[in-house]
Design a protein around this motif. Structure first.
Motif, PDB file in Angstrom:
ATOM      1  N   PRO A   1      45.433  37.702  40.936  1.00  0.00           N
ATOM      2  CA  PRO A   1      44.439  38.079  39.905  1.00  0.00           C
ATOM      3  C   PRO A   1      44.893  37.736  38.492  1.00  0.00           C
ATOM      4  O   PRO A   1      44.089  37.341  37.657  1.00  0.00           O
ATOM      5  CB  PRO A   1      44.308  39.600  40.069  1.00  0.00           C
ATOM      6  CG  PRO A   1      44.775  39.883  41.442  1.00  0.00           C
ATOM      7  CD  PRO A   1      45.847  38.876  41.722  1.00  0.00           C
TER       8      PRO A   1
ATOM      9  N   SER B   1      35.410  35.343  33.892  1.00  0.00           N
ATOM     10  CA  SER B   1      35.443  36.449  34.854  1.00  0.00           C
ATOM     11  C   SER B   1      35.684  37.777  34.168  1.00  0.00           C
ATOM     12  O   SER B   1      35.272  38.823  34.655  1.00  0.00           O
ATOM     13  CB  SER B   1      36.561  36.221  35.875  1.00  0.00           C
ATOM     14  OG  SER B   1      36.457  34.950  36.445  1.00  0.00           O
TER      15      SER B   1
ATOM     16  N   SER C   1      40.435  50.955  32.104  1.00  0.00           N
ATOM     17  CA  SER C   1      39.253  50.593  32.904  1.00  0.00           C
ATOM     18  C   SER C   1      38.703  51.782  33.685  1.00  0.00           C
ATOM     19  O   SER C   1      39.409  52.751  33.952  1.00  0.00           O
ATOM     20  CB  SER C   1      39.607  49.474  33.882  1.00  0.00           C
ATOM     21  OG  SER C   1      40.439  49.979  34.913  1.00  0.00           O
ATOM     22  N   SER C   2      37.444  51.641  34.079  1.00  0.00           N
ATOM     23  CA  SER C   2      36.813  52.707  34.851  1.00  0.00           C
ATOM     24  C   SER C   2      37.119  52.586  36.336  1.00  0.00           C
ATOM     25  O   SER C   2      36.931  53.540  37.084  1.00  0.00           O
ATOM     26  CB  SER C   2      35.300  52.679  34.636  1.00  0.00           C
ATOM     27  OG  SER C   2      34.795  51.384  34.893  1.00  0.00           O
ATOM     28  N   THR C   3      37.593  51.407  36.782  1.00  0.00           N
ATOM     29  CA  THR C   3      37.814  51.231  38.219  1.00  0.00           C
ATOM     30  C   THR C   3      39.216  50.717  38.559  1.00  0.00           C
ATOM     31  O   THR C   3      39.431  50.212  39.661  1.00  0.00           O
ATOM     32  CB  THR C   3      36.775  50.237  38.807  1.00  0.00           C
ATOM     33  OG1 THR C   3      36.908  48.974  38.123  1.00  0.00           O
ATOM     34  CG2 THR C   3      35.363  50.747  38.652  1.00  0.00           C
ATOM     35  N   GLY C   4      40.148  50.802  37.615  1.00  0.00           N
ATOM     36  CA  GLY C   4      41.509  50.351  37.915  1.00  0.00           C
ATOM     37  C   GLY C   4      41.599  48.848  38.087  1.00  0.00           C
ATOM     38  O   GLY C   4      42.297  48.358  38.973  1.00  0.00           O
ATOM     39  N   THR C   5      40.904  48.114  37.228  1.00  0.00           N
ATOM     40  CA  THR C   5      40.923  46.655  37.311  1.00  0.00           C
ATOM     41  C   THR C   5      41.453  46.057  36.015  1.00  0.00           C
ATOM     42  O   THR C   5      41.251  46.626  34.941  1.00  0.00           O
ATOM     43  CB  THR C   5      39.502  46.110  37.584  1.00  0.00           C
ATOM     44  OG1 THR C   5      39.533  44.681  37.536  1.00  0.00           O
ATOM     45  CG2 THR C   5      38.489  46.596  36.547  1.00  0.00           C
ATOM     46  N   ILE C   6      42.108  44.892  36.131  1.00  0.00           N
ATOM     47  CA  ILE C   6      42.499  44.181  34.914  1.00  0.00           C
ATOM     48  C   ILE C   6      41.317  43.385  34.376  1.00  0.00           C
ATOM     49  O   ILE C   6      41.402  42.797  33.304  1.00  0.00           O
ATOM     50  CB  ILE C   6      43.701  43.236  35.155  1.00  0.00           C
ATOM     51  CG1 ILE C   6      43.353  42.149  36.186  1.00  0.00           C
ATOM     52  CG2 ILE C   6      44.925  44.015  35.569  1.00  0.00           C
ATOM     53  CD1 ILE C   6      44.413  41.059  36.307  1.00  0.00           C
ATOM     54  N   TYR C   7      40.228  43.351  35.138  1.00  0.00           N
ATOM     55  CA  TYR C   7      39.068  42.527  34.784  1.00  0.00           C
ATOM     56  C   TYR C   7      38.004  43.280  33.993  1.00  0.00           C
ATOM     57  O   TYR C   7      36.879  42.825  33.909  1.00  0.00           O
ATOM     58  CB  TYR C   7      38.448  41.927  36.050  1.00  0.00           C
ATOM     59  CG  TYR C   7      39.179  40.711  36.563  1.00  0.00           C
ATOM     60  CD1 TYR C   7      38.767  39.428  36.220  1.00  0.00           C
ATOM     61  CD2 TYR C   7      40.292  40.818  37.381  1.00  0.00           C
ATOM     62  CE1 TYR C   7      39.426  38.308  36.672  1.00  0.00           C
ATOM     63  CE2 TYR C   7      40.965  39.700  37.848  1.00  0.00           C
ATOM     64  CZ  TYR C   7      40.520  38.444  37.497  1.00  0.00           C
ATOM     65  OH  TYR C   7      41.175  37.326  37.951  1.00  0.00           O
ATOM     66  N   GLU C   8      38.317  44.459  33.486  1.00  0.00           N
ATOM     67  CA  GLU C   8      37.373  45.148  32.595  1.00  0.00           C
ATOM     68  C   GLU C   8      37.955  45.064  31.190  1.00  0.00           C
ATOM     69  O   GLU C   8      38.912  45.764  30.844  1.00  0.00           O
ATOM     70  CB  GLU C   8      37.190  46.611  33.018  1.00  0.00           C
ATOM     71  CG  GLU C   8      36.178  47.346  32.147  1.00  0.00           C
ATOM     72  CD  GLU C   8      36.067  48.833  32.505  1.00  0.00           C
ATOM     73  OE1 GLU C   8      36.229  49.191  33.691  1.00  0.00           O
ATOM     74  OE2 GLU C   8      35.840  49.631  31.584  1.00  0.00           O
TER      75      GLU C   8
ATOM     76  N   ASP D   1      40.396  34.412  34.108  1.00  0.00           N
ATOM     77  CA  ASP D   1      39.870  33.602  33.009  1.00  0.00           C
ATOM     78  C   ASP D   1      38.802  34.411  32.284  1.00  0.00           C
ATOM     79  O   ASP D   1      38.352  35.447  32.768  1.00  0.00           O
ATOM     80  CB  ASP D   1      39.319  32.262  33.504  1.00  0.00           C
ATOM     81  CG  ASP D   1      38.186  32.444  34.486  1.00  0.00           C
ATOM     82  OD1 ASP D   1      37.674  33.567  34.614  1.00  0.00           O
ATOM     83  OD2 ASP D   1      37.796  31.466  35.123  1.00  0.00           O
TER      84      ASP D   1
ATOM     85  N   TYR E   1      35.099  38.617  30.698  1.00  0.00           N
ATOM     86  CA  TYR E   1      34.270  39.053  29.580  1.00  0.00           C
ATOM     87  C   TYR E   1      32.858  39.425  30.003  1.00  0.00           C
ATOM     88  O   TYR E   1      32.269  38.797  30.869  1.00  0.00           O
ATOM     89  CB  TYR E   1      34.171  37.926  28.544  1.00  0.00           C
ATOM     90  CG  TYR E   1      35.339  37.844  27.592  1.00  0.00           C
ATOM     91  CD1 TYR E   1      36.562  38.403  27.907  1.00  0.00           C
ATOM     92  CD2 TYR E   1      35.213  37.186  26.381  1.00  0.00           C
ATOM     93  CE1 TYR E   1      37.627  38.316  27.033  1.00  0.00           C
ATOM     94  CE2 TYR E   1      36.284  37.088  25.498  1.00  0.00           C
ATOM     95  CZ  TYR E   1      37.486  37.662  25.834  1.00  0.00           C
ATOM     96  OH  TYR E   1      38.539  37.571  24.975  1.00  0.00           O
TER      97      TYR E   1
ATOM     98  N   ARG F   1      51.436  49.401  38.690  1.00  0.00           N
ATOM     99  CA  ARG F   1      50.956  48.235  39.449  1.00  0.00           C
ATOM    100  C   ARG F   1      52.168  47.377  39.810  1.00  0.00           C
ATOM    101  O   ARG F   1      52.524  46.430  39.120  1.00  0.00           O
ATOM    102  CB  ARG F   1      49.953  47.482  38.595  1.00  0.00           C
ATOM    103  CG  ARG F   1      49.087  46.525  39.375  1.00  0.00           C
ATOM    104  CD  ARG F   1      47.859  46.185  38.571  1.00  0.00           C
ATOM    105  NE  ARG F   1      47.263  44.970  39.040  1.00  0.00           N
ATOM    106  CZ  ARG F   1      45.964  44.808  39.222  1.00  0.00           C
ATOM    107  NH1 ARG F   1      45.127  45.783  38.970  1.00  0.00           N
ATOM    108  NH2 ARG F   1      45.482  43.666  39.628  1.00  0.00           N
TER     109      ARG F   1
END
Lengths: 320, 340
Positions: B268, B276, B302-309, B273, B278, B252
């Motif tokens: 991002p 967003s 993650s399952s979708t390449g996100t830092i948000y999972e 926070d 949890y 990344r």
């Protein structure tokens, strides 16, 4: 909760949003997939939006389409007159055929444009606004906006706003997404890709929106056999969007595809998308105030607050 | 990394106002083993110091190095330490007892590194007595945690961060052994009255951990202050986003020395926070504070390449730590309640 199913009838179906359709070869959705897509929508209580290619569809497809309530999205170049009359949304891929077009009320029109073309040709929108009920202008290179472009865009919005004010005073009420949507909203009303709408592509698979299909066919979120399977689906919701949930540019498309393209995350918009949305928001504020000087207008709507920023990301310290 | 790339990085940083808005730049050298390149590090720092002076930005600086300690007593390393001592934060990674250390830290020939570094640990501790060590543990290390912490304390090391890896290496029952190990440490410290030593800092018993999330816990504790650069001059928010750190995802990259940083790719991380990030299970967890996570590990798992999972691989280990921490503080209270 998903409410709409967009069905791309062909790989060359018209692109009506920020992305461009790279497909040049026809690939019609199979009749089975069309039938099953409609069945899926019926079982899941989804309203269907069919997106058409330029060429005439086979009769059995037309029959199947007519078997269910739906909306039609067609290209301005679509040549089947009968079907064209049935269309709800007409899409111009660029400005080449806009000037000679016979616009009529009762339909929504989409003009896709680059920023440069918009800055050069926006004056022609003034005349169109006098003829139509709704016009959406969709900018296809949002991510390329510079500080200078933001200034130009502000000027464009200001001039179009003056025209709309004149039309409203004259008793007309055309809608222009860039200026009138925000003043009529009381909460976020974004594209909703992955949350309120999903797309069925000609290959029989679901996608978050057409752009995800155009960009990478492997990026599907389920298919007609196994159903919908959106991983991390919470990230398409406003409550999981850390910038957007603090924002009141409610007309913003909040384009999930642009988000991922520019910031690598579906829930985080780029600086450019935020500033553009806020220039529109602020222009809407001015427009609302101007129209109200002529008399009562949208009395149920609150005033749009004056703010001192164009990118809510810059105010993140205030969120804590 | 070549000196030319390093110089370009320094030039870019010093000419980019949003990167130097603070008054202190921390130059953090990580490897591989950074002391293998002590000449390069020295050359980079000499250049950086000179350029910082020329910039008139009034910048202070620190140099952070984490080493395996093998080359610590090398004359060039020691010269560098003499020159930059007041700016240096050097940590030696030692995982505890010989047995524990040699489980993970081995030479190419398979021989453990403990015997080669122990004298250097004493030298390091004499030069940097207030700097602690991070004890990284994985599945195989858990039975050695107590003995290892005891050993580090016996070496005079007072700040010890016991740190289960964030990757999903844990097996059922690990949390039970981990909890026992931490309770043994608690008993050792309390029974020997070591807790009166104000300098002794075991992060596993932080009072802060194991509470519901409060408002101050909502922000991303990581990723908002670092610029990492690889040997080719490509920028990341952390080296854990670089190719060699990731198991399955694409690196990344947020920019490079030629094109600068793409600020959109920072958004991002800066905006992240906990609301967003949890799921409701984590958000309303009654022992959520101190539960470690890392944007890059989120991304990689993650399952979708996100830092948000949110990666939850250490959930049970965290809960074990909370129980041991509660035991620690209750035991201290019970022992001292007569005094109060």
């Amino acid at each position: 909760m998903v409410q709409y199913l967009v069905i791309l009838l062909d790989d060359t179906s018209v692109s009506y949003c920020h992305c461009n359709n790279p497909y040049k070869e026809h690939r019609l959705i199979s009749l089975d997939d069309l039938r099953n897509g409609i069945l899926y929508a019926m079982k899941e209580n989804l309203m269907i939006q069919f997106v058409y290619p330029d060429y005439d569809l086979p009769e059995e497809y037309k029959e199947k389409i007519e078997s269910i309530d739906h909306h039609n999205i067609v290209s301005s170049l679509y040549f089947d007159k009968l079907m064209f009359e049935e269309s709800d949304v007409v899409v111009f891929q660029d400005w080449s055929s806009v000037s000679n077009y016979d616009f009529e009320p009762g339909k929504a029109y989409v003009i896709k444009t680059t920023k440069t073309d918009l800055f050069d040709r926006y004056c022609s929108l003034k005349e169109i606004l006098g003829k139509v009920d709704r016009l959406n202008v969709v900018i296809t290179d949002v991510e390329k906006f510079t500080d200078g472009d933001f200034e130009s865009y502000k000027k464009v919005l200001s001039e179009l706003s003056a025209e709309i004010e004149k039309l409203y005073v004259a008793g007309k009420s055309p809608q222009l997404n860039l200026l009138t949507d925000r003043m009529m909203l009381s909460e976020m009303n974004n594209c909703g890709a992955g949350e309120t709408n999903i797309t069925l592509a000609p290959n029989g698979k679901f996608y978050v929106c057409p752009a995800f299909y155009y960009e990478n066919e492997a990026d599907s979120v389920g298919d007609l056999d196994k159903g919908l399977d959106i991983k991390n689906k919470q990230l398409y919701r406003l409550d999981h969007a850390p910038i957007c949930r603090h924002c009141d540019a409610w007309q913003c498309k909040r384009c999930i595809w642009l988000n991922r393209k520019t910031t690598l995350e579906v829930n985080t918009p780029s600086h450019e998308q935020c500033v553009i949305a806020h220039l529109e928001r602020n222009a809407s504020r001015e427009l609302l105030n101007s129209i109200r000087k002529h008399g009562t207008f949208l009395p149920e709507q609150d005033e749009i607050e004056k703010i001192d920023y164009l990118d809510p990301f810059d105010k993140r310290a205030d969120w804590q | 990394m070549t000196i030319s790339v390093a110089q370009s990085v320094i030039n870019y940083i010093l000419s980019t106002s949003f990167l130097v808005k603070g008054t202190t730049i921390i130059y953090d050298f990580i490897g591989g083993e950074p002391l293998l390149k002590i000449n390069l590090i020295s050359e980079i720092m000499d250049y950086a110091v000179n350029e910082m002076k020329k910039s008139n930005l009034g910048l202070k600086f620190k140099i952070r190095i984490t080493t395996n300690g093998i080359l610590y007593n090398n004359s060039k390393v020691q010269s560098f330490i003499q020159k930059y001592h007041d700016h240096l934060i050097i940590s030696i990674s030692i995982d505890g007892t010989k047995k524990k250390n040699d489980l993970n830290r081995v030479f190419k020939n398979g021989k453990g590194s403990y015997d080669s570094i122990i004298s250097n640990v004493y030298l390091w501790h004499s030069q940097f007595p207030f700097i602690g060590t991070r004890m990284t543990i994985s599945h195989d290390d858990i039975p050695f945690v107590y003995e290892s912490v005891k050993h580090l304390i016996s070496l005079g090391i007072k700040k010890i961060d016991v740190n289960p890896v964030l990757e999903n290496v844990w097996q059922e029952g690990d949390e039970v052994i981990y909890e026992e190990q931490l309770m043994n440490i608690a008993d050792y410290i309390i029974d020997n009255d070591l807790y009166f030593d104000k300098e002794l800092d075991l992060t596993c018993f932080d009072e802060y951990i194991g509470k519901p999330l409060g408002k101050k816990d909502m922000i991303n504790p990581c990723g908002s202050m670092f610029l990492s650069v690889d040997s080719l001059g490509r920028f990341y928010t952390c080296m854990r986003f670089a190719k060699y750190s990731l198991r399955s995802k694409k690196p990344r990259i947020i920019g490079d020395i030629h094109n600068g940083i793409d600020k959109n790719k920072l958004r991002p991380l800066y905006a992240l926070d906990l609301q967003s990030l949890y799921t409701s299970e984590c958000f309303f967890c009654e022992v959520a504070t101190g539960c470690k996570w890392c944007p890059a590990e989120n991304y990689d798992s993650s399952s979708t390449g996100t830092i948000y999972e949110r990666s939850v691989a250490t959930c049970n280990m965290h809960k074990a730590r909370v129980r041991a921490k509660n035991y620690y503080w209750n035991k201290i209270y019970q022992k001292n309640k007569w005094i109060e």
